[in-house]
Design a protein around this motif. Sequence first.
Motif, PDB file in Angstrom:
ATOM      1  N   LEU A   1     -24.804 -11.975 -27.800  1.00  0.00           N
ATOM      2  CA  LEU A   1     -23.368 -11.910 -27.555  1.00  0.00           C
ATOM      3  C   LEU A   1     -22.697 -13.249 -27.779  1.00  0.00           C
ATOM      4  O   LEU A   1     -21.482 -13.337 -27.796  1.00  0.00           O
ATOM      5  CB  LEU A   1     -23.081 -11.431 -26.126  1.00  0.00           C
ATOM      6  N   GLY A   2     -23.468 -14.282 -27.920  1.00  0.00           N
ATOM      7  CA  GLY A   2     -22.927 -15.596 -28.196  1.00  0.00           C
ATOM      8  C   GLY A   2     -22.858 -16.476 -26.967  1.00  0.00           C
ATOM      9  O   GLY A   2     -22.987 -16.024 -25.838  1.00  0.00           O
ATOM     10  N   LYS A   3     -22.664 -17.751 -27.228  1.00  0.00           N
ATOM     11  CA  LYS A   3     -22.458 -18.707 -26.160  1.00  0.00           C
ATOM     12  C   LYS A   3     -21.654 -19.867 -26.712  1.00  0.00           C
ATOM     13  O   LYS A   3     -21.621 -20.096 -27.924  1.00  0.00           O
ATOM     14  CB  LYS A   3     -23.769 -19.178 -25.557  1.00  0.00           C
ATOM     15  N   GLY A   4     -20.997 -20.553 -25.807  1.00  0.00           N
ATOM     16  CA  GLY A   4     -20.167 -21.676 -26.229  1.00  0.00           C
ATOM     17  C   GLY A   4     -19.683 -22.443 -25.025  1.00  0.00           C
ATOM     18  O   GLY A   4     -20.022 -22.132 -23.891  1.00  0.00           O
ATOM     19  N   TRP A   5     -18.866 -23.438 -25.265  1.00  0.00           N
ATOM     20  CA  TRP A   5     -18.295 -24.232 -24.180  1.00  0.00           C
ATOM     21  C   TRP A   5     -17.537 -23.317 -23.241  1.00  0.00           C
ATOM     22  O   TRP A   5     -16.871 -22.375 -23.672  1.00  0.00           O
ATOM     23  CB  TRP A   5     -17.336 -25.255 -24.732  1.00  0.00           C
ATOM     24  N   SER A   6     -17.590 -23.619 -21.972  1.00  0.00           N
ATOM     25  CA  SER A   6     -16.820 -22.852 -20.997  1.00  0.00           C
ATOM     26  C   SER A   6     -15.336 -23.136 -21.210  1.00  0.00           C
ATOM     27  O   SER A   6     -14.959 -24.160 -21.793  1.00  0.00           O
ATOM     28  CB  SER A   6     -17.228 -23.234 -19.577  1.00  0.00           C
TER      29      SER A   6
ATOM     30  N   PRO B   1     -11.739 -23.205 -18.978  1.00  0.00           N
ATOM     31  CA  PRO B   1     -11.516 -24.523 -19.572  1.00  0.00           C
ATOM     32  C   PRO B   1     -12.794 -25.353 -19.549  1.00  0.00           C
ATOM     33  O   PRO B   1     -13.669 -25.128 -18.724  1.00  0.00           O
ATOM     34  CB  PRO B   1     -10.445 -25.143 -18.664  1.00  0.00           C
ATOM     35  N   PRO B   2     -12.901 -26.299 -20.478  1.00  0.00           N
ATOM     36  CA  PRO B   2     -14.122 -27.106 -20.548  1.00  0.00           C
ATOM     37  C   PRO B   2     -14.380 -27.843 -19.233  1.00  0.00           C
ATOM     38  O   PRO B   2     -13.489 -28.472 -18.682  1.00  0.00           O
ATOM     39  CB  PRO B   2     -13.838 -28.106 -21.674  1.00  0.00           C
ATOM     40  N   THR B   3     -15.596 -27.713 -18.730  1.00  0.00           N
ATOM     41  CA  THR B   3     -16.008 -28.439 -17.531  1.00  0.00           C
ATOM     42  C   THR B   3     -17.333 -29.127 -17.836  1.00  0.00           C
ATOM     43  O   THR B   3     -18.088 -28.679 -18.695  1.00  0.00           O
ATOM     44  CB  THR B   3     -16.177 -27.496 -16.321  1.00  0.00           C
ATOM     45  N   PHE B   4     -17.591 -30.189 -17.101  1.00  0.00           N
ATOM     46  CA  PHE B   4     -18.773 -30.999 -17.372  1.00  0.00           C
ATOM     47  C   PHE B   4     -19.714 -30.973 -16.181  1.00  0.00           C
ATOM     48  O   PHE B   4     -19.280 -30.964 -15.033  1.00  0.00           O
ATOM     49  CB  PHE B   4     -18.368 -32.436 -17.706  1.00  0.00           C
TER      50      PHE B   4
ATOM     51  N   GLY C   1     -23.491 -33.308 -19.819  1.00  0.00           N
ATOM     52  CA  GLY C   1     -23.137 -32.332 -20.835  1.00  0.00           C
ATOM     53  C   GLY C   1     -22.056 -31.365 -20.391  1.00  0.00           C
ATOM     54  O   GLY C   1     -21.533 -31.439 -19.282  1.00  0.00           O
ATOM     55  N   VAL C   2     -21.739 -30.452 -21.252  1.00  0.00           N
ATOM     56  CA  VAL C   2     -20.676 -29.478 -21.043  1.00  0.00           C
ATOM     57  C   VAL C   2     -21.278 -28.179 -20.523  1.00  0.00           C
ATOM     58  O   VAL C   2     -22.345 -27.755 -20.960  1.00  0.00           O
ATOM     59  CB  VAL C   2     -19.935 -29.212 -22.372  1.00  0.00           C
ATOM     60  N   ARG C   3     -20.579 -27.532 -19.562  1.00  0.00           N
ATOM     61  CA  ARG C   3     -21.030 -26.239 -19.059  1.00  0.00           C
ATOM     62  C   ARG C   3     -20.895 -25.211 -20.183  1.00  0.00           C
ATOM     63  O   ARG C   3     -19.879 -25.150 -20.871  1.00  0.00           O
ATOM     64  CB  ARG C   3     -20.212 -25.795 -17.841  1.00  0.00           C
ATOM     65  N   ILE C   4     -21.907 -24.392 -20.362  1.00  0.00           N
ATOM     66  CA  ILE C   4     -21.950 -23.373 -21.415  1.00  0.00           C
ATOM     67  C   ILE C   4     -21.774 -22.001 -20.775  1.00  0.00           C
ATOM     68  O   ILE C   4     -22.356 -21.703 -19.740  1.00  0.00           O
ATOM     69  CB  ILE C   4     -23.294 -23.429 -22.175  1.00  0.00           C
ATOM     70  N   SER C   5     -20.953 -21.167 -21.402  1.00  0.00           N
ATOM     71  CA  SER C   5     -20.832 -19.779 -20.942  1.00  0.00           C
ATOM     72  C   SER C   5     -21.494 -18.879 -21.972  1.00  0.00           C
ATOM     73  O   SER C   5     -21.493 -19.169 -23.163  1.00  0.00           O
ATOM     74  CB  SER C   5     -19.364 -19.396 -20.734  1.00  0.00           C
ATOM     75  N   GLU C   6     -22.074 -17.770 -21.482  1.00  0.00           N
ATOM     76  CA  GLU C   6     -22.816 -16.865 -22.353  1.00  0.00           C
ATOM     77  C   GLU C   6     -22.444 -15.421 -22.064  1.00  0.00           C
ATOM     78  O   GLU C   6     -21.928 -15.101 -21.000  1.00  0.00           O
ATOM     79  CB  GLU C   6     -24.321 -17.023 -22.121  1.00  0.00           C
ATOM     80  N   GLY C   7     -22.739 -14.548 -23.017  1.00  0.00           N
ATOM     81  CA  GLY C   7     -22.593 -13.113 -22.822  1.00  0.00           C
ATOM     82  C   GLY C   7     -21.159 -12.673 -22.576  1.00  0.00           C
ATOM     83  O   GLY C   7     -20.227 -13.125 -23.234  1.00  0.00           O
TER      84      GLY C   7
ATOM     85  N   GLU D   1     -13.758 -15.374 -21.766  1.00  0.00           N
ATOM     86  CA  GLU D   1     -13.128 -16.667 -22.004  1.00  0.00           C
ATOM     87  C   GLU D   1     -12.507 -16.726 -23.402  1.00  0.00           C
ATOM     88  O   GLU D   1     -11.448 -17.318 -23.589  1.00  0.00           O
ATOM     89  CB  GLU D   1     -14.134 -17.795 -21.790  1.00  0.00           C
ATOM     90  N   SER D   2     -13.145 -16.083 -24.374  1.00  0.00           N
ATOM     91  CA  SER D   2     -12.579 -16.010 -25.724  1.00  0.00           C
ATOM     92  C   SER D   2     -11.278 -15.207 -25.732  1.00  0.00           C
ATOM     93  O   SER D   2     -10.327 -15.559 -26.430  1.00  0.00           O
ATOM     94  CB  SER D   2     -13.574 -15.378 -26.689  1.00  0.00           C
ATOM     95  N   LEU D   3     -11.241 -14.135 -24.937  1.00  0.00           N
ATOM     96  CA  LEU D   3      -9.997 -13.358 -24.815  1.00  0.00           C
ATOM     97  C   LEU D   3      -8.897 -14.197 -24.180  1.00  0.00           C
ATOM     98  O   LEU D   3      -7.737 -14.139 -24.602  1.00  0.00           O
ATOM     99  CB  LEU D   3     -10.237 -12.086 -24.009  1.00  0.00           C
ATOM    100  N   GLN D   4      -9.250 -14.986 -23.172  1.00  0.00           N
ATOM    101  CA  GLN D   4      -8.285 -15.886 -22.528  1.00  0.00           C
ATOM    102  C   GLN D   4      -7.694 -16.856 -23.549  1.00  0.00           C
ATOM    103  O   GLN D   4      -6.484 -17.071 -23.602  1.00  0.00           O
ATOM    104  CB  GLN D   4      -8.972 -16.654 -21.391  1.00  0.00           C
ATOM    105  N   ILE D   5      -8.562 -17.434 -24.372  1.00  0.00           N
ATOM    106  CA  ILE D   5      -8.109 -18.372 -25.406  1.00  0.00           C
ATOM    107  C   ILE D   5      -7.233 -17.664 -26.430  1.00  0.00           C
ATOM    108  O   ILE D   5      -6.164 -18.162 -26.801  1.00  0.00           O
ATOM    109  CB  ILE D   5      -9.320 -19.037 -26.087  1.00  0.00           C
ATOM    110  N   LEU D   6      -7.643 -16.488 -26.879  1.00  0.00           N
ATOM    111  CA  LEU D   6      -6.896 -15.734 -27.882  1.00  0.00           C
ATOM    112  C   LEU D   6      -5.491 -15.393 -27.398  1.00  0.00           C
ATOM    113  O   LEU D   6      -4.506 -15.574 -28.116  1.00  0.00           O
ATOM    114  CB  LEU D   6      -7.655 -14.453 -28.249  1.00  0.00           C
ATOM    115  N   LEU D   7      -5.387 -14.920 -26.155  1.00  0.00           N
ATOM    116  CA  LEU D   7      -4.090 -14.487 -25.650  1.00  0.00           C
ATOM    117  C   LEU D   7      -3.180 -15.643 -25.257  1.00  0.00           C
ATOM    118  O   LEU D   7      -1.968 -15.470 -25.176  1.00  0.00           O
ATOM    119  CB  LEU D   7      -4.270 -13.537 -24.463  1.00  0.00           C
TER     120      LEU D   7
END
Length: 132
Positions: A4-9, A11-14, A20-26, A32-38
């Motif tokens: 399903l993918g993973k990437g930076w959380s 908002p970005p948190t450390f 390092g940066v907290r990673i969100s998955e699944g 979070e991608s929907l939040q960014i898109l909208l």
Amino acid sequence: MEFLGKGWSFPPTFNKSRGGVRISEGVEDIKESLQILLSTRVGERVMLPSFGCNMDDLVFENVDISLKTYLADLVETAIIEYEPRIELDAVVINTADQYEGVVLIEVQFTVRATNSRFNFVYPFYQKEGADQ
């Protein structure tokens, strides 16, 4: 859930302890991608100029059936175009708190890879925040 993918959380948190940066998955990454898109304006991203929604253009509009239909279509179009990991089931515009300046946009979706259903609620604020 790696498929399903993973990437930076967002908002970005450390991580102070591990660095390092907290990673969100699944599914969390999808939400979070929907939040960014909208929350992104069309044209805001230089390399992807059609990415996003222009919801802030609607801040001072009257909340009526026309606006609700337009808002739902705006969200549906953006999600269908830019979030291939999900099948969009419905976009529900909840105007119960519109007189407090909030319209809730509920996105009901199915993750294509797992056939699991989820929802995501995006608060669209029509008024600036203030202490009351």
